[in-house]
Design a protein around this motif. Structure first.
Motif, PDB file in Angstrom:
ATOM      1  N   THR A  22       0.832  -1.200   0.000  1.00 50.37           N
ATOM      2  CA  THR A  22       0.000   0.000   0.000  1.00 50.37           C
ATOM      3  C   THR A  22       0.869   1.253   0.000  1.00 50.37           C
ATOM      4  O   THR A  22       0.596   2.214  -0.728  1.00 50.37           O
ATOM      5  N   GLN A  23       1.927   1.260   0.802  1.00 46.80           N
ATOM      6  CA  GLN A  23       2.836   2.406   0.832  1.00 46.80           C
ATOM      7  C   GLN A  23       3.514   2.617  -0.520  1.00 46.80           C
ATOM      8  O   GLN A  23       3.666   3.753  -0.975  1.00 46.80           O
ATOM      9  N   ALA A  24       3.913   1.528  -1.153  1.00 45.41           N
ATOM     10  CA  ALA A  24       4.559   1.634  -2.462  1.00 45.41           C
ATOM     11  C   ALA A  24       3.595   2.228  -3.496  1.00 45.41           C
ATOM     12  O   ALA A  24       3.976   3.105  -4.277  1.00 45.41           O
ATOM     13  N   LEU A  25       2.354   1.757  -3.490  1.00 44.33           N
ATOM     14  CA  LEU A  25       1.366   2.303  -4.430  1.00 44.33           C
ATOM     15  C   LEU A  25       1.088   3.780  -4.144  1.00 44.33           C
ATOM     16  O   LEU A  25       0.953   4.581  -5.071  1.00 44.33           O
ATOM     17  N   ASP A  26       1.005   4.127  -2.871  1.00 46.39           N
ATOM     18  CA  ASP A  26       0.775   5.530  -2.514  1.00 46.39           C
ATOM     19  C   ASP A  26       1.913   6.417  -3.009  1.00 46.39           C
ATOM     20  O   ASP A  26       1.686   7.559  -3.409  1.00 46.39           O
ATOM     21  N   SER A  27       3.139   5.885  -2.993  1.00 48.13           N
ATOM     22  CA  SER A  27       4.283   6.693  -3.407  1.00 48.13           C
ATOM     23  C   SER A  27       4.297   6.974  -4.915  1.00 48.13           C
ATOM     24  O   SER A  27       4.876   7.969  -5.349  1.00 48.13           O
ATOM     25  N   ILE A  28       3.659   6.117  -5.704  1.00 45.41           N
ATOM     26  CA  ILE A  28       3.629   6.347  -7.157  1.00 45.41           C
ATOM     27  C   ILE A  28       2.291   6.911  -7.643  1.00 45.41           C
ATOM     28  O   ILE A  28       2.128   7.184  -8.824  1.00 45.41           O
ATOM     29  N   ARG A  29       1.369   7.129  -6.733  1.00 48.46           N
ATOM     30  CA  ARG A  29       0.028   7.609  -7.111  1.00 48.46           C
ATOM     31  C   ARG A  29       0.060   8.854  -8.000  1.00 48.46           C
ATOM     32  O   ARG A  29      -0.717   8.938  -8.955  1.00 48.46           O
ATOM     33  N   PRO A  30       0.950   9.825  -7.787  1.00 48.16           N
ATOM     34  CA  PRO A  30       0.963  11.002  -8.670  1.00 48.16           C
ATOM     35  C   PRO A  30       1.280  10.661 -10.128  1.00 48.16           C
ATOM     36  O   PRO A  30       0.994  11.450 -11.023  1.00 48.16           O
ATOM     37  N   TYR A  31       1.860   9.514 -10.368  1.00 50.56           N
ATOM     38  CA  TYR A  31       2.257   9.132 -11.722  1.00 50.56           C
ATOM     39  C   TYR A  31       1.288   8.144 -12.372  1.00 50.56           C
ATOM     40  O   TYR A  31       1.458   7.810 -13.545  1.00 50.56           O
ATOM     41  N   LEU A  32       0.291   7.675 -11.627  1.00 47.79           N
ATOM     42  CA  LEU A  32      -0.668   6.721 -12.173  1.00 47.79           C
ATOM     43  C   LEU A  32      -1.624   7.418 -13.127  1.00 47.79           C
ATOM     44  O   LEU A  32      -2.142   8.480 -12.828  1.00 47.79           O
ATOM     45  N   THR A  33      -1.845   6.817 -14.264  1.00 49.03           N
ATOM     46  CA  THR A  33      -2.820   7.354 -15.213  1.00 49.03           C
ATOM     47  C   THR A  33      -4.097   6.531 -15.218  1.00 49.03           C
ATOM     48  O   THR A  33      -5.125   6.995 -15.671  1.00 49.03           O
ATOM     49  N   ALA A  34      -4.020   5.307 -14.712  1.00 47.23           N
ATOM     50  CA  ALA A  34      -5.200   4.447 -14.640  1.00 47.23           C
ATOM     51  C   ALA A  34      -4.906   3.310 -13.674  1.00 47.23           C
ATOM     52  O   ALA A  34      -3.761   2.942 -13.446  1.00 47.23           O
ATOM     53  N   SER A  35      -5.966   2.760 -13.109  1.00 47.95           N
ATOM     54  CA  SER A  35      -5.823   1.589 -12.258  1.00 47.95           C
ATOM     55  C   SER A  35      -7.161   0.865 -12.224  1.00 47.95           C
ATOM     56  O   SER A  35      -8.202   1.442 -12.516  1.00 47.95           O
ATOM     57  N   ALA A  36      -7.102  -0.407 -11.893  1.00 51.71           N
ATOM     58  CA  ALA A  36      -8.316  -1.213 -11.798  1.00 51.71           C
ATOM     59  C   ALA A  36      -8.120  -2.234 -10.693  1.00 51.71           C
ATOM     60  O   ALA A  36      -7.047  -2.817 -10.560  1.00 51.71           O
ATOM     61  N   LEU A  37      -9.138  -2.426  -9.903  1.00 52.85           N
ATOM     62  CA  LEU A  37      -9.056  -3.420  -8.840  1.00 52.85           C
ATOM     63  C   LEU A  37      -9.534  -4.778  -9.317  1.00 52.85           C
ATOM     64  O   LEU A  37      -9.238  -5.791  -8.708  1.00 52.85           O
ATOM     65  N   GLY A  38     -10.260  -4.797 -10.412  1.00 52.17           N
ATOM     66  CA  GLY A  38     -10.745  -6.053 -10.967  1.00 52.17           C
ATOM     67  C   GLY A  38      -9.728  -6.665 -11.907  1.00 52.17           C
ATOM     68  O   GLY A  38      -8.650  -6.120 -12.136  1.00 52.17           O
TER      69      GLY A  38
END
Length: 70
Positions: A22-38
């Protein structure tokens, strides 16, 4: 070269690993253009395998992305 890449990550079940994940994902969140939980990959495979799906659509999309033969 494309400035984007796709990553498929398996969410860990173990609490300490999940916290680091979760911490790793939070650290790259500004660079995410899309994501999906499914499971988007399985969904797209089901769509492409449907009897009514025109394969030219997938072929055209792959060609536009430079993914010939994928």
């Amino acid at each position: 070269m494309n400035q984007f890449f796709t990553a498929v990550l398996q969410r860990p079940a173990e609490p300490a690993a999940l916290e680091r994940y979760t911490q790793a994902l939070d650290s790259i969140r500004p660079y995410l253009t899309a994501s999906a939980l499914g499971d988007a990959i399985s969904l797209l495979e089901q769509i492409e395998e449907h009897v009514d799906f025109d394969n030219r659509i997938a072929d055209e999309a792959r060609n536009k992305l430079g993914m010939h033969g994928c």
